[in-house]
Every structure is written in structure tokens, then in C-alpha cells.
Design an enzyme around this catalytic site. Structure first.
Site, PDB file in Angstrom:
ATOM      1  N   CYS A   1     -33.246  28.170 -52.007  1.00  0.00           N
ATOM      2  CA  CYS A   1     -32.001  27.402 -52.093  1.00  0.00           C
ATOM      3  C   CYS A   1     -32.175  26.252 -53.082  1.00  0.00           C
ATOM      4  CB  CYS A   1     -31.627  26.892 -50.704  1.00  0.00           C
ATOM      5  SG  CYS A   1     -30.026  26.072 -50.626  1.00  0.00           S
TER       6      CYS A   1
ATOM      7  N   CYS B   1     -38.294  19.051 -53.531  1.00  0.00           N
ATOM      8  CA  CYS B   1     -37.318  20.053 -53.972  1.00  0.00           C
ATOM      9  C   CYS B   1     -37.935  21.007 -54.979  1.00  0.00           C
ATOM     10  CB  CYS B   1     -36.154  19.410 -54.703  1.00  0.00           C
ATOM     11  SG  CYS B   1     -35.547  17.913 -54.020  1.00  0.00           S
TER      12      CYS B   1
HETATM   13 FE1  SF4 Z   1     -30.530  23.783 -50.401  1.00  0.00          FE
HETATM   14 FE2  SF4 Z   1     -32.563  22.254 -51.168  1.00  0.00          FE
HETATM   15 FE3  SF4 Z   1     -30.111  21.189 -50.819  1.00  0.00          FE
HETATM   16 FE4  SF4 Z   1     -31.506  21.966 -48.705  1.00  0.00          FE
HETATM   17  S1  SF4 Z   1     -32.097  20.324 -50.124  1.00  0.00           S
HETATM   18  S2  SF4 Z   1     -29.342  22.439 -49.078  1.00  0.00           S
HETATM   19  S3  SF4 Z   1     -32.606  23.749 -49.455  1.00  0.00           S
HETATM   20  S4  SF4 Z   1     -30.680  22.683 -52.351  1.00  0.00           S
END
Ligand code: SF4
Length: 256
Positions: free
Chosen positions: A123, A232
Site C-alpha cells: 500500500c 513508509c
Molecule cells: Fe497505505 Fe502506507 Fe497510508 Fe497506511 S500509511 S494507508 S499502508 S499508504
């Protein structure tokens, strides 16, 4: 255009020299050096944390030619979106939005709902790392808000260093700052901050992956709580950094 080994060595040397000369200097000096050396090919990607607000304040108050943008994952807290607008109004600057190719709904259709619960690395890759890589193409340098005391991975950050991951020069003007110094600056200059900090969120990211941190907990403990993940992927520090992809215009070279 790729740099030759000799050119890479020159770039390495310049970065090393700048890192040594700028260590211990005020953050605005580091930013001013970056603007002189790289403008208009220098940018700052702010996530609107306390450190990011310090840097927006410094860039704007000193009138530095540094581009500003944020990664809008589509999953930021309403308070973060409001802070974004407040900073733009307060300083008369534009903080550009860089967005992923797919909306949250499109991502759910392609990868399943709530990907962040099943595969947060994927993600973050889709919503942060890929858009950041695209946003940074064309720039020679980027500014980050990282501080050495934040995580073990950031402890060795230099004020100026090569970023082999994105093929850029990376400026970390707040590398040596303590959390107390950040908050002293914010109060002294009445800089807008995210109200969530006062509600127990010392570090604020996307809403699905951010929880409050208890007193005494690591300030980033609320990020990806219950998982090994702490970053991240934007500031991952590879063991070996290659400068072979750096293509700097040395005609505007300046000493710190
Ligand atoms: Fe997605 Fe990373 Fe945002 Fe969590 S922090 S919603 S894993 S982009």
C-alpha cells in the site's frame, strides 16, 4: 545522461564537503545552500509533521527558491488537510499535491479493500513511494524533515548526503535537532501545527495506520501499531549508495 566514475567522485566529494561544512549550522543555512546550489531543481516533500511545519516556515520566511509538495494518499486525516490549507494561507505559498495514480476506491477494486491491513508495504509502495519517485524525477535535490533521534534507521543521517534510492542529493537540515528544539521553534514563530498532536498523536500519517501514542512510548509507536513496519519506505537507507545516476549541473556549483 549518466555520470562517469570521475564525475561521480566529484559529486561525492562535493556532498561530503557540504555535509562537513554545514553540520552544526542553522537549518536555514542548509536550506539556503541547497537553494543556491540546486534551484530550481530542489524540492521539499512535507508530510505536515512538526518538523515539516518548521521547514515550510523556514523556506517561506527566508524566501528560498525551494519547491514544496505533499504526498496526498487520499487517506490523510481531515485535520491534516486543514493544516495544509492553513500553511498555504499563512505563508502565501503553494504546497503542490502529488497523488497516486489510483484513487482509494480504484486501489480497492484492483487489490482488494483495505490493502493497508493486509499488505501495508504494498500500500505504501503504491500510494507513497511510486508517486514520490515520479514527483522527484527532474529534481536534483530534495529536502527531508528527518531527525537522527527519530528511529535507529535515521541515526546516521547526515545534513547533506547522497540518496541512491532516488538518484538525488538529500538535505536533512533538521538531522541534529531534538524534539524539544522543534517545538521551541514552532512556538517561537507561532507556526500552525496539526491539532492531533495535542490529542495524543505525536506522529501523524494516513488515518488507517495511525493511532495515538501513550506517554512514555516512542513518538512513532502509533504508526503501523502492532507491526514491524516503522517507515513508509521513503527514507529507507540502503547499505550501499550509488551515485552513478546523479546528473548534477555543476555550472551552478557553490561552496557552503
Ligand atoms: Fe497505505 Fe502506507 Fe497510508 Fe497506511 S500509511 S494507508 S499502508 S499508504
Amino acid at each position: 545522461m549518466e555520470t562517469s566514475p570521475v564525475e561521480s567522485a566529484v559529486v561525492d566529494e562535493e556532498i561530503d564537503e557540504a555535509a562537513r561544512a554545514l553540520e552544526g549550522r542553522p537549518a536555514e543555512d542548509v536550506l539556503a545552500w541547497g537553494a543556491r546550489r540546486f534551484a530550481p531543481r530542489i524540492t521539499f516533500a512535507t508530510g505536515f509533521g512538526p518538523e515539516g511545519c518548521v521547514l515550510v516556515d523556514l523556506v517561506a520566511r527566508h524566501g528560498l527558491a525551494i519547491d514544496l509538495f505533499t504526498l496526498d494518499t487520499g487517506l490523510l486525516f481531515p485535520e491534516t488537510y486543514a493544516l495544509w490549507r492553513r500553511l498555504e494561507e499563512r505563508y502565501g505559498v503553494v504546497i503542490r499535491a502529488v497523488r497516486p495514480e489510483h484513487s482509494v476506491a480504484d486501489q480497492a477494486a484492483a487489490h482488494g479493500d483495505r490493502l493497508w491491513e493486509r499488505d501495508p508495504d504494498r500500500c505504501c509502495e503504491l500510494r507513497k513511494v511510486v508517486p514520490l519517485r515520479q514527483a522527484l524525477s527532474g529534481f536534483a535535490a530534495w529536502v527531508t524533515a528527518i531527525r537522527r533521534e527519530q528511529t535507529a534507521a535515521r541515526a546516521s543521517a547526515r545534513v547533506v548526503e547522497p540518496d541512491g534510492r532516488f538518484g538525488l542529493v538529500k538535505l536533512n537540515p533538521l538531522a541534529a535537532w531534538t524534539s524539544a528544539a522543534v517545538w521551541d521553534h514552532l512556538r517561537a514563530h507561532d507556526v500552525p501545527v496539526n491539532p492531533l498532536h495535542a490529542r495524543g498523536y505525536p506522529s501523524v500519517g494516513c488515518w488507517p495506520c495511525t493511532t495515538p501514542a501513550a506517554d512514555g512510548e516512542d513518538p512513532r509507536a502509533g504508526r503501523w501499531r502492532g507491526r514491524e513496519k516503522t517507515e513508509c519506505g521513503l527514507h529507507a537507507r540502503p547499505a550501499a549508495v550509488s551515485l552513478a545516476t546523479l546528473t548534477l549541473d555543476r555550472t551552478s556549483q557553490r561552496s557552503p
